[in-house]
Motif scaffolding. Sequence first.
Motif, PDB file in Angstrom:
ATOM      1  N   ASP A   1       0.832  -1.207   0.000  1.00 37.81           N
ATOM      2  CA  ASP A   1       0.000   0.000   0.000  1.00 37.81           C
ATOM      3  C   ASP A   1       0.865   1.256   0.000  1.00 37.81           C
ATOM      4  OD1 ASP A   1      -2.158  -1.725   0.146  1.00 37.81           O
ATOM      5  OD2 ASP A   1      -2.806  -1.093   2.152  1.00 37.81           O
ATOM      6  N   LEU A   2       1.934   1.236   0.787  1.00 42.97           N
ATOM      7  CA  LEU A   2       2.842   2.393   0.834  1.00 42.97           C
ATOM      8  C   LEU A   2       3.480   2.632  -0.533  1.00 42.97           C
ATOM      9  CD1 LEU A   2       4.643   1.773   4.241  1.00 42.97           C
ATOM     10  CD2 LEU A   2       2.791   3.389   3.764  1.00 42.97           C
ATOM     11  N   VAL A   3       3.904   1.556  -1.183  1.00 41.64           N
ATOM     12  CA  VAL A   3       4.513   1.672  -2.507  1.00 41.64           C
ATOM     13  C   VAL A   3       3.489   2.211  -3.505  1.00 41.64           C
ATOM     14  CG1 VAL A   3       5.512   0.375  -4.439  1.00 41.64           C
ATOM     15  CG2 VAL A   3       6.294  -0.067  -2.091  1.00 41.64           C
ATOM     16  N   ALA A   4       2.274   1.690  -3.481  1.00 38.60           N
ATOM     17  CA  ALA A   4       1.231   2.156  -4.401  1.00 38.60           C
ATOM     18  C   ALA A   4       0.936   3.639  -4.190  1.00 38.60           C
ATOM     19  CB  ALA A   4      -0.045   1.328  -4.222  1.00 38.60           C
ATOM     20  N   ARG A   5       0.867   4.065  -2.950  1.00 33.28           N
ATOM     21  CA  ARG A   5       0.636   5.490  -2.654  1.00 33.28           C
ATOM     22  C   ARG A   5       1.789   6.354  -3.153  1.00 33.28           C
ATOM     23  NH1 ARG A   5      -0.989   4.985   3.600  1.00 33.28           N
ATOM     24  NH2 ARG A   5      -2.574   3.399   3.322  1.00 33.28           N
TER      25      ARG A   5
ATOM     26  N   ALA B   1      11.712  -1.775  -8.334  1.00 32.51           N
ATOM     27  CA  ALA B   1      10.972  -0.504  -8.290  1.00 32.51           C
ATOM     28  C   ALA B   1       9.956  -0.430  -7.158  1.00 32.51           C
ATOM     29  CB  ALA B   1      10.316  -0.198  -9.633  1.00 32.51           C
ATOM     30  N   GLN B   2      10.338  -0.920  -5.994  1.00 29.44           N
ATOM     31  CA  GLN B   2       9.511  -0.725  -4.802  1.00 29.44           C
ATOM     32  C   GLN B   2      10.241   0.179  -3.812  1.00 29.44           C
ATOM     33  OE1 GLN B   2       7.928  -4.367  -3.210  1.00 29.44           O
ATOM     34  NE2 GLN B   2       7.312  -5.081  -5.211  1.00 29.44           N
ATOM     35  N   ARG B   3      11.454  -0.205  -3.433  1.00 33.71           N
ATOM     36  CA  ARG B   3      12.241   0.653  -2.542  1.00 33.71           C
ATOM     37  C   ARG B   3      12.501   2.000  -3.184  1.00 33.71           C
ATOM     38  NH1 ARG B   3      17.087  -3.450  -1.598  1.00 33.71           N
ATOM     39  NH2 ARG B   3      16.268  -4.104  -3.621  1.00 33.71           N
ATOM     40  N   SER B   4      12.720   1.992  -4.507  1.00 35.37           N
ATOM     41  CA  SER B   4      12.990   3.254  -5.189  1.00 35.37           C
ATOM     42  C   SER B   4      11.787   4.183  -5.142  1.00 35.37           C
ATOM     43  CB  SER B   4      13.435   3.020  -6.630  1.00 35.37           C
ATOM     44  OG  SER B   4      12.467   2.313  -7.365  1.00 35.37           O
TER      45      SER B   4
ATOM     46  N   VAL C   1      12.192   7.813  -3.613  1.00 32.43           N
ATOM     47  CA  VAL C   1      11.905   9.029  -4.386  1.00 32.43           C
ATOM     48  C   VAL C   1      10.940   9.919  -3.614  1.00 32.43           C
ATOM     49  CG1 VAL C   1      10.771   9.930  -6.467  1.00 32.43           C
ATOM     50  CG2 VAL C   1      12.435   8.076  -6.657  1.00 32.43           C
ATOM     51  N   LEU C   2       9.894   9.332  -3.053  1.00 31.60           N
ATOM     52  CA  LEU C   2       8.932  10.117  -2.281  1.00 31.60           C
ATOM     53  C   LEU C   2       9.615  10.803  -1.096  1.00 31.60           C
ATOM     54  CD1 LEU C   2       6.050  11.080  -1.864  1.00 31.60           C
ATOM     55  CD2 LEU C   2       5.626   8.987  -0.554  1.00 31.60           C
ATOM     56  N   THR C   3      10.472  10.094  -0.409  1.00 32.76           N
ATOM     57  CA  THR C   3      11.184  10.677   0.734  1.00 32.76           C
ATOM     58  C   THR C   3      12.057  11.844   0.291  1.00 32.76           C
ATOM     59  OG1 THR C   3      11.172   8.593   1.942  1.00 32.76           O
ATOM     60  CG2 THR C   3      12.820  10.212   2.600  1.00 32.76           C
ATOM     61  N   LEU C   4      12.794  11.670  -0.804  1.00 32.02           N
ATOM     62  CA  LEU C   4      13.658  12.762  -1.273  1.00 32.02           C
ATOM     63  C   LEU C   4      12.839  13.951  -1.758  1.00 32.02           C
ATOM     64  CD1 LEU C   4      16.643  10.937  -3.007  1.00 32.02           C
ATOM     65  CD2 LEU C   4      16.367  11.645  -0.627  1.00 32.02           C
ATOM     66  N   GLN C   5      11.683  13.682  -2.375  1.00 31.44           N
ATOM     67  CA  GLN C   5      10.775  14.783  -2.734  1.00 31.44           C
ATOM     68  C   GLN C   5      10.370  15.551  -1.485  1.00 31.44           C
ATOM     69  OE1 GLN C   5       8.469  12.982  -6.632  1.00 31.44           O
ATOM     70  NE2 GLN C   5       7.276  13.421  -4.852  1.00 31.44           N
ATOM     71  N   GLU C   6      10.038  14.823  -0.436  1.00 31.25           N
ATOM     72  CA  GLU C   6       9.631  15.464   0.820  1.00 31.25           C
ATOM     73  C   GLU C   6      10.782  16.260   1.435  1.00 31.25           C
ATOM     74  OE1 GLU C   6       8.048  12.112   2.974  1.00 31.25           O
ATOM     75  OE2 GLU C   6       6.092  12.282   1.976  1.00 31.25           O
ATOM     76  N   MET C   7      12.028  15.872   1.139  1.00 30.97           N
ATOM     77  CA  MET C   7      13.196  16.613   1.604  1.00 30.97           C
ATOM     78  C   MET C   7      13.419  17.879   0.787  1.00 30.97           C
ATOM     79  SD  MET C   7      15.995  13.588   2.353  1.00 30.97           S
ATOM     80  CE  MET C   7      17.317  14.734   2.784  1.00 30.97           C
TER      81      MET C   7
END
Length: 132
Positions: free
Chosen positions: A8-12, A90-93, A97-103
């Motif tokens: 679910d986290l990956v899909a979001r 392409a799950q951890r990535s 990516v979302l984390t780095l966007q948030e940074m």
Amino acid sequence: MPITPVSDLVARAKERIVTLPVDEVRRRHEAGSILLVDIRDVRELARTGRIPGAIHAPRGMLEFWVDPASPYHRPDFDTDRTIVLFCAAAQRSALAVLTLQEMGVADIAEMEGGFAGWQAAGGAVEQPDGSR
């Protein structure tokens, strides 16, 4: 409270990030217009090889290496090129990516299918012994 499944986290995350097709990543990597970043574990690289020219930034250190204020900051990330992350599938990535966007990293994406997608598309792979 039940744990949210990682699927679910990956899909979001994938709903909020850019995912580039492998053929576009290959073209842009060859042109030097992206910074291709392998976030897999060192054991994965030793077992399956690497994409020539990609830098390695293990997932556990990624945020620290990207942050200019961190004592672990790596100058590789001081770039005006698009940063394209990939992992095995392409799950951890997606999460990274979302984390780095948030940074605050603005020009960032993941590669569709990860390393497995790269291999399936016939992308070059450097084996642990240096052969291709």
